[in-house]
Design an enzyme around this catalytic site. Structure first.
Site, PDB file in Angstrom:
ATOM      1  N   SER A   1     -20.983   0.137  -4.330  1.00  0.00           N
ATOM      2  CA  SER A   1     -21.792  -0.411  -3.323  1.00  0.00           C
ATOM      3  C   SER A   1     -20.928  -0.342  -1.826  1.00  0.00           C
ATOM      4  CB  SER A   1     -22.293  -1.977  -3.386  1.00  0.00           C
ATOM      5  OG  SER A   1     -23.013  -2.260  -2.284  1.00  0.00           O
TER       6      SER A   1
ATOM      7  N   TYR B   1     -21.677 -11.184  -4.602  1.00  0.00           N
ATOM      8  CA  TYR B   1     -21.901 -10.125  -4.865  1.00  0.00           C
ATOM      9  C   TYR B   1     -21.172  -9.239  -4.533  1.00  0.00           C
ATOM     10  CZ  TYR B   1     -24.484  -5.668  -5.201  1.00  0.00           C
ATOM     11  OH  TYR B   1     -24.805  -4.212  -5.119  1.00  0.00           O
TER      12      TYR B   1
END
Length: 246
Positions: free
Chosen positions: A144, A157
């Protein structure tokens, strides 16, 4: 008839029931791979498997799995190897996010993110490595942008994705001499149901064409999976105007 680029290759995808995972299943099946589908939602996996078989004429396997369960992950990998006769491609895609301030994040929410995004990736990779060594295979991690740049709105996260990226590249140095290719694919915002468990999903937040589509990320994964002698170490996937105004 031209041979497809992934003919005779066997792939396993975690988090395959929606979004990037589902799109990747289509891309790999289209390119000739047998595809094992893993996620928690068994009904969705069977629907996807039926579509892949009818559309691409490929062989599929459905293995419902919670990647937080070490034994279930080991079973997932071994059943794939048994059914297909080996494993050539592992796509570590399963993941979840909880966008809260650190002081508002419960211990349970923290552990769920860690167990899914970190432990699950480790369990699948550890079990698959011996098979990928045998096949000179491809190990692909869905990372990501949150694993490259600070994310004030979801720091835990982000930390899990920094771990994924660091683990993948460190492992790349360890298994390269064993002829295993390692790739990290880093999407920015992708229009999927990601985040829907905790509120508005990206699919609801963004209109079509506004951000990256899951099929675009899947094409990057499929490209990395075709590498036989080289490694595509890292691919970033984002809309063309992502950095405008910086």
């Amino acid at each position: 008839m031209t041979e497809k680029p992934l003919s005779e290759r066997n792939a396993l995808i975690t988090g395959a029931s929606s979004g990037i995972g589902r799109a990747t299943a289509h891309a790999l099946a289209r390119d000739g791979a047998k595809v094992a589908l893993s996620a928690r939602r068994e009904g969705k996996l069977h629907d996807i498997a039926e579509t892949l078989e009818s559309r691409y004429g490929t062989e599929t396997l459905v293995h419902p799995t919670d990647v937080r369960d070490e034994d279930a992950v080991a079973s997932m990998v071994e059943e794939t190897v048994s059914a297909f006769g080996g494993l050539d491609i592992l796509v570590n895609n399963a993941g979840l996010a909880r966008g809260k301030r650190v002081d508002d994040l419960s211990t349970e929410e923290f552990r769920t993110m860690q167990e899914t995004n970190v432990d699950g990736v480790f369990f699948a990779t550890r079990t698959a490595l011996s098979h990928l060594r045998e096949s000179s295979g491809n190990l692909i991690f869905v990372g990501s942008f949150a694993g490259q740049y600070p994310r004030p709105f979801n720091p835990v996260y982000a930390a899990t994705k920094w771990w994924v990226r660091g683990f993948a590249h460190s492992l790349e140095g360890q298994v390269g001499e064993d002829d295993v290719a390692v790739t990290v694919v880093n999407p920015s915002e992708v229009r999927t149901e990601f985040g829907s468990v905790y509120g508005e999903s990206f699919e609801e937040r963004f209109a079509e064409g506004e951000v990256t589509e899951p099929e675009e990320v899947a094409e990057a994964i499929a490209f990395a999976a075709t590498m036989e002698n080289s490694t595509i170490s890292e691919l970033d996937v984002y809309r063309r105007d992502k950095f405008s105004g910086f």
